[in-house]
Design a protein around this motif. Structure first.
Motif, PDB file in Angstrom:
ATOM      1  N   VAL A  39      60.887 -28.894 -48.451  1.00  0.00           N
ATOM      2  CA  VAL A  39      61.782 -28.871 -47.190  1.00  0.00           C
ATOM      3  C   VAL A  39      61.798 -30.302 -46.270  1.00  0.00           C
ATOM      4  O   VAL A  39      60.560 -30.891 -46.339  1.00  0.00           O
ATOM      5  N   GLY A  40      62.809 -30.430 -45.860  1.00  0.00           N
ATOM      6  CA  GLY A  40      62.959 -31.702 -44.633  1.00  0.00           C
ATOM      7  C   GLY A  40      62.896 -32.890 -45.513  1.00  0.00           C
ATOM      8  O   GLY A  40      62.520 -34.049 -44.850  1.00  0.00           O
ATOM      9  N   SER A  58      69.430 -33.430 -44.816  1.00  0.00           N
ATOM     10  CA  SER A  58      68.069 -33.096 -45.074  1.00  0.00           C
ATOM     11  C   SER A  58      67.981 -31.745 -45.948  1.00  0.00           C
ATOM     12  O   SER A  58      69.036 -30.927 -45.638  1.00  0.00           O
ATOM     13  N   SER A  59      66.985 -31.611 -46.635  1.00  0.00           N
ATOM     14  CA  SER A  59      66.874 -30.393 -47.402  1.00  0.00           C
ATOM     15  C   SER A  59      66.518 -29.081 -46.524  1.00  0.00           C
ATOM     16  O   SER A  59      65.631 -29.359 -45.802  1.00  0.00           O
ATOM     17  N   GLY A  60      66.865 -27.873 -46.789  1.00  0.00           N
ATOM     18  CA  GLY A  60      66.643 -26.714 -46.331  1.00  0.00           C
ATOM     19  C   GLY A  60      65.450 -26.157 -46.568  1.00  0.00           C
ATOM     20  O   GLY A  60      64.788 -26.648 -47.655  1.00  0.00           O
ATOM     21  N   SER A  61      64.913 -24.785 -46.362  1.00  0.00           N
ATOM     22  CA  SER A  61      63.741 -24.127 -46.645  1.00  0.00           C
ATOM     23  C   SER A  61      63.667 -23.872 -48.133  1.00  0.00           C
ATOM     24  O   SER A  61      62.494 -23.378 -48.745  1.00  0.00           O
ATOM     25  N   GLU A 123      62.279 -37.356 -37.041  1.00  0.00           N
ATOM     26  CA  GLU A 123      63.465 -36.449 -37.127  1.00  0.00           C
ATOM     27  C   GLU A 123      64.185 -36.584 -38.199  1.00  0.00           C
ATOM     28  O   GLU A 123      64.706 -38.031 -38.445  1.00  0.00           O
ATOM     29  N   ILE A 124      64.392 -35.804 -38.931  1.00  0.00           N
ATOM     30  CA  ILE A 124      65.392 -35.864 -40.378  1.00  0.00           C
ATOM     31  C   ILE A 124      66.456 -34.911 -40.162  1.00  0.00           C
ATOM     32  O   ILE A 124      66.397 -33.956 -40.435  1.00  0.00           O
ATOM     33  N   LEU A 128      62.979 -31.526 -37.127  1.00  0.00           N
ATOM     34  CA  LEU A 128      61.963 -32.298 -36.468  1.00  0.00           C
ATOM     35  C   LEU A 128      60.829 -31.851 -36.970  1.00  0.00           C
ATOM     36  O   LEU A 128      60.448 -30.852 -37.228  1.00  0.00           O
ATOM     37  N   ASN A 129      59.863 -32.911 -37.169  1.00  0.00           N
ATOM     38  CA  ASN A 129      58.697 -32.856 -38.094  1.00  0.00           C
ATOM     39  C   ASN A 129      57.399 -33.278 -37.073  1.00  0.00           C
ATOM     40  O   ASN A 129      57.574 -34.575 -36.677  1.00  0.00           O
ATOM     41  N   TYR A 130      56.421 -32.520 -36.649  1.00  0.00           N
ATOM     42  CA  TYR A 130      55.550 -32.829 -35.777  1.00  0.00           C
ATOM     43  C   TYR A 130      54.298 -32.775 -37.018  1.00  0.00           C
ATOM     44  O   TYR A 130      53.799 -31.737 -37.520  1.00  0.00           O
ATOM     45  N   TYR A 131      53.803 -34.094 -36.975  1.00  0.00           N
ATOM     46  CA  TYR A 131      52.703 -34.334 -38.023  1.00  0.00           C
ATOM     47  C   TYR A 131      51.245 -33.943 -37.201  1.00  0.00           C
ATOM     48  O   TYR A 131      50.910 -34.682 -36.319  1.00  0.00           O
ATOM     49  N   VAL A 132      50.710 -32.857 -37.902  1.00  0.00           N
ATOM     50  CA  VAL A 132      49.702 -32.429 -37.187  1.00  0.00           C
ATOM     51  C   VAL A 132      48.485 -33.088 -37.019  1.00  0.00           C
ATOM     52  O   VAL A 132      47.888 -33.084 -35.932  1.00  0.00           O
ATOM     53  N   GLU A 133      48.383 -34.131 -37.780  1.00  0.00           N
ATOM     54  CA  GLU A 133      47.088 -34.940 -37.594  1.00  0.00           C
ATOM     55  C   GLU A 133      47.269 -35.956 -36.436  1.00  0.00           C
ATOM     56  O   GLU A 133      46.190 -36.343 -35.977  1.00  0.00           O
TER      57      GLU A 133
END
Length: 871
Positions: A39-40, A58-61, A123-124, A128-133
């Protein structure tokens, strides 16, 4: 010369034909080395020399993507696929191929990205990708702790998740909807260290057949696990013991997530005041049962934080698996047992004319609530780009009860037994035909049964019995409802046209009997025997338009409903045909890549309810009798909203502004007649409106040098309604203002969170009374930090202020916790209510009533919990 013109004409036609035959769409999929979807993934189409960008997406689920170019792609293009968790891959293809697959190799770079300012959010496309680290610290236990710190995402006190102030439409784990709305089971129990990213799918359409046509109003969230967590089995056990009461807090949680199967199994038992029942709440996908609740015994008000005198147990089995031919079977079974005891007092003052007719009610309350509920759902679904099929079966079994004692006008014991049962099955099928049309079949069947009883001892109403006798009322309510529809949709370029037609059928039977002093009351005004039969036909026309910037959908339904209501107790029969007109419109305009305007409007109409049909009195509580007029009457609600959103994910700047209007029109009004504290409610024909306007704005900004997320929310509300007491009509006007600042600061392992709300309310009864304004302040501070290796602490304080309380206006409630973690073992020691605050008190207005309430809080307590990760 003619030959020259002929040659030019042929060349023009040839060039036009070549241009017309250019490929305008290229599809594909992004897969990992095992064949599972990724995904993403950002997919970019460029010229072969990579100098010109032709399209990107961007690629879906499910890993699929579609590249589009209105002018068409050249014969050969370069496609590049890249993401934060895979190695970049490029291919030169022929545009006539039409489909391409990427098999990507894992290359996780999350830890490196954390040290780059701004790289914790990416953002792709529309994801929106929130990177947990970049947000997680050693003090975070579950992914819910991290969610609360993400810009644009809000976790409410009730547990629901909002993105840009709208509830999310779905929560996936690795692209799969395992929990069917009960996502509290995931966010409160999934270890944050197992999660790579939180993905916000801003324009996600869960039904793939509708992708590109129907733009959802709300976003979805996907929890992307670390590669090492996919396929692994996690099992955690917890034992907890506390004093001064014998406190228990025990858990056993197991979970596993693979590409073709997901499981969460959970048991929790707790009597320490935590509201673990909240994890069982479904925020979408189910009706929660179709029980009717006709009784409303008084109970102490709940404080705005968890401080229950409780004994709760929950168990949940959740399983999702791919069963072949593209079908997914999801099974969820949940059980809860909850007993809690509350003690408090209340005082109500009903303003009728500001003089002798005003009514005051003072009560001391003790309430014991017992819940036993079993529910389950089974969902069989196939979700592909040209075919969708979903069959969902739900069942609910409840055996709840309540007993309360009231000491006010006279000591009274109230007992309520609420067994209920319901079954629900829904089916939906959508597919695209070879001619480009889409067909839809859908239907639903619901059956529910309630057999409730309510007993009051002694009965205070003189018409029921003498003071020394008890009164009880039994309710039998059975309902059956079904509907079926067929729909046809056709797309022409960017426009879509839809037609929908179908019918519905419903029937319910309601019986109530009154017993006074052990003898059945035969008076017609104290019993009900009502049957309502409903049938209807609905037709709907839909028109939609969508391009890269604008999405527009308008539905114009017209329903013709037949109703027949027969009351055996009164011998009254009525009915006829009633039209319902419920249009709705949705418009979304993406003015720029950052700025978006949304417009929504709708109208709902209905004809009566169970309470309206009852001409015999129903004993709602020890001091309240109510009955309907028995007349089928119409009510309608009109809503409209305008929203403005600005979002810049790179500096986490989010601006939201919304204005909403709502008006409810009713043909009848409730008239309350008081005899001391005893009251009866009758329906009186009197057309009235309740308009309401709300304007709100929000601001979020991440100050990267300070590692601080600043949050500011504000709102204004103005509303009007009508109340009738003792034959006197009162027009009630309400104006309120709210300001809610807050911030979250992360400095290495130190986290400081501050949240507050300042609310000012003005209440006015036109021509009769102008109530004193109320200022309420709610503040909370949470400080957590890692002291040294393995050790961390958490301290929190909550402050409440109400300007109309006397003599004490402020209350402070604080907790302190220590945590030690080494390898697979975690030890926590929590000290709650360290100041020994004994009660929570509030004051508020409701139509013509001022309400004062006080609730007893749990004492100062210590709880030791040991959590061990077995696997």
């Amino acid at each position: 010369m003619k030959r020259v013109f002929l040659l030019v004409f042929l060349l023009f036609v040839s060039a036009s034909g070549a241009s017309a035959q250019r490929v305008t769409e290229i599809k594909g999929r992004a897969l990992d080395e095992t064949g599972a979807p990724v995904v993403g993934v950002l997919v970019t189409a460029t010229s072969v020399d990579a100098t010109n960008i032709l399209a990107y997406t961007s690629s879906g689920s499910d890993g699929s993507f579609t590249l589009r170019s209105s002018s068409g792609f050249p014969d050969r293009i370069r496609l590049t696929a890249r993401s934060m968790i895979t190695k970049e891959q490029a291919k030169v293809i022929s545009s006539s191929d039409g489909f391409v697959e990427f098999h990507l190799q894992e290359e996780v770079q999350e830890l490196n990205e954390v040290h780059v300012q701004g790289a914790i959010i990416e953002e792709i496309g529309d994801t929106l990708n929130y990177y947990v680290e970049g947000f997680r610290t050693d003090t975070d236990r579950n992914i819910g702790d991290v969610l609360k710190k993400l810009p644009g995402i809000r976790v409410t006190a009730s547990g629901s998740i909002l993105f840009q102030d709208r509830e999310i439409s779905k929560l996936y784990i690795e692209g799969m909807d395992l929990l069917q709305g009960r996502y509290g089971l995931a966010i409160n129990n999934l270890d944050a260290s197992k999660v790579a990213a939180i993905q916000v799918l801003q324009n996600h359409q869960p039904i793939k057949v509708l992708s590109g046509e129907v733009l959802p109003e709300t976003a979805a969230i996907n929890i992307k696990l670390r590669k090492s967590a996919v396929g692994a089995f996690f099992l955690n056990a917890q034992l907890g013991l506390g004093v001064p009461l014998w406190l228990l807090s025990n858990e056993l949680v197991g979970m596993r997530f693979t590409s073709d199967q997901q499981n969460i199994l959970l048991y929790k038992g707790d009597n320490s005041g935590r509201d673990i029942i909240r994890e069982m709440t479904s925020y979408y996908g189910t009706s929660g049962g179709t029980s009717v609740n006709l009784f409303s015994p008084e109970r102490p008000a709940s404080p705005p934080f968890s401080s229950l005198f409780n004994n709760a147990h929950i168990g949940s089995i959740n399983d999702l698996r791919l069963i072949g031919k593209g079908y997914t079977l999801t099974s969820n079974i949940n059980y809860l047992y909850d007993r809690h005891h509350s003690v408090g007092k209340s005082e109500r003052h009903i303003t009728i004319d500001g003089g002798e007719n005003d009514v005051s009610i003072k009560e001391e309350l003790q309430d014991k609530l017992k819940k036993r509920e079993l529910n389950g759902s089974f969902v069989l679904e196939k979700n592909e780009s040209d075919f969708f099929e979903n069959n969902r079966f739900d069942f609910f079994v409840k055996k709840n009860g309540e007993e309360s004692s009231v000491d006010g006008y006279a000591p009274v014991i109230q007992s309520l037994v609420l067994p209920s049962f319901s079954l629900e099955d829904s089916y939906r099928r959508m597919w695209n035909t070879s001619s480009g049309r889409r067909l839809t079949l859908e239907g639903k069947v619901i059956y529910s049964s309630d057999n409730h009883s309510f007993q009051v001892n002694p009965a205070l109403f003189p018409d029921l019995s003498v003071l020394s006798s008890s009164a009880s009322q039994k309710v039998s309510y059975n309902r059956f409802e079904s509907d079926a529809y067929v729909a046809w949709n056709y797309s022409i370029n960017k426009w879509s046209l839809g037609l929908r037609t179908g019918g519905l059928f419903s029937v319910y039977k309601l019986e109530t009997d009154m017993m006074a002093g052990g003898v059945q009351v035969q008076t017609d005004s104290l019993r009900n025997d009502v049957r309502r039969l409903g049938a209807g036909f609905q037709g709907m026309v839909s028109l939609g338009y969508r391009n890269d910037r604008v999405s527009f959908t308008s539905n114009v339904p017209l329903r013709l409903q037949f109703l027949e209501v027969y009351n055996s107790a009164s011998g009254r029969k009525q009915g006829g045909f009633y039209p319902l007109f419920e249009p709705n419109l949705t418009l979304s305009w993406q003015m720029t890549n950052r700025f978006r305007i949304m417009v929504n409007s709708l109208r709902n109409e209905s004809y009566g309810s169970v309470l309206d049909d009852m001409t015999g009195y129903l004993m709602r509580s020890y001091r309240n009798l109510s009955r309907g007029d028995g007349t089928v009457h119409k009510s309608s609600t009109t809503r409209a909203s305008l929203g403005l959103n600005y979002r810049n994910p790179f500096n986490s700047l989010i601006l939201i502004a919304t204005i909403r209007y709502q008006n409810t029109h009713r043909e009848f009004i409730n008239e309350v007649l008081y005899g001391g504290v005893l009251s009866t409610i009758n329906w009186i024909r009197y057309p009235n409106d309740s308009p309401d306007v709300t304007a709100s704005a929000g601001f979020q900004y991440r100050i990267n040098p300070l590692s601080t997320l600043v949050d500011l929310q504000g709102s204004f509300n103005k509303g009007k309604t009508l109340a009738m007491n003792q034959g006197i009509r009162s027009e009630v006007r309400v104006v309120s203002y709210s300001l809610a600042p807050g911030f979250t600061t992360m400095i290495n392992s130190l986290i400081i969170q501050y949240k507050s709300s300042f609310d000012l309310g003005r209440h006015n009864i036109k021509g009769k009374a102008d109530f004193e304004p109320i200022l309420t302040i709610n503040q909370s501070v949470v400080i957590s930090a890692a002291l040294f290796k393995g050790f961390s602490f958490n301290a929190s304080a909550k402050h409440y202020y109400n300007s109309l309380l006397s003599p004490k206006r402020s209350f402070l409630f604080a907790d302190l916790g220590l945590r030690y973690k080494k390898n697979k073992t975690e030890i926590r020691l929590d000290w709650t209510n360290i100041f020994g605050t004994e009660e929570y008190t509030s004051f508020s207005y409701s139509d013509v009533t001022s309400n004062y309430s006080s609730t007893r809080l749990r004492p100062s307590e210590l709880l030791l919990r040991v959590n061990y990760s077995i696997f």
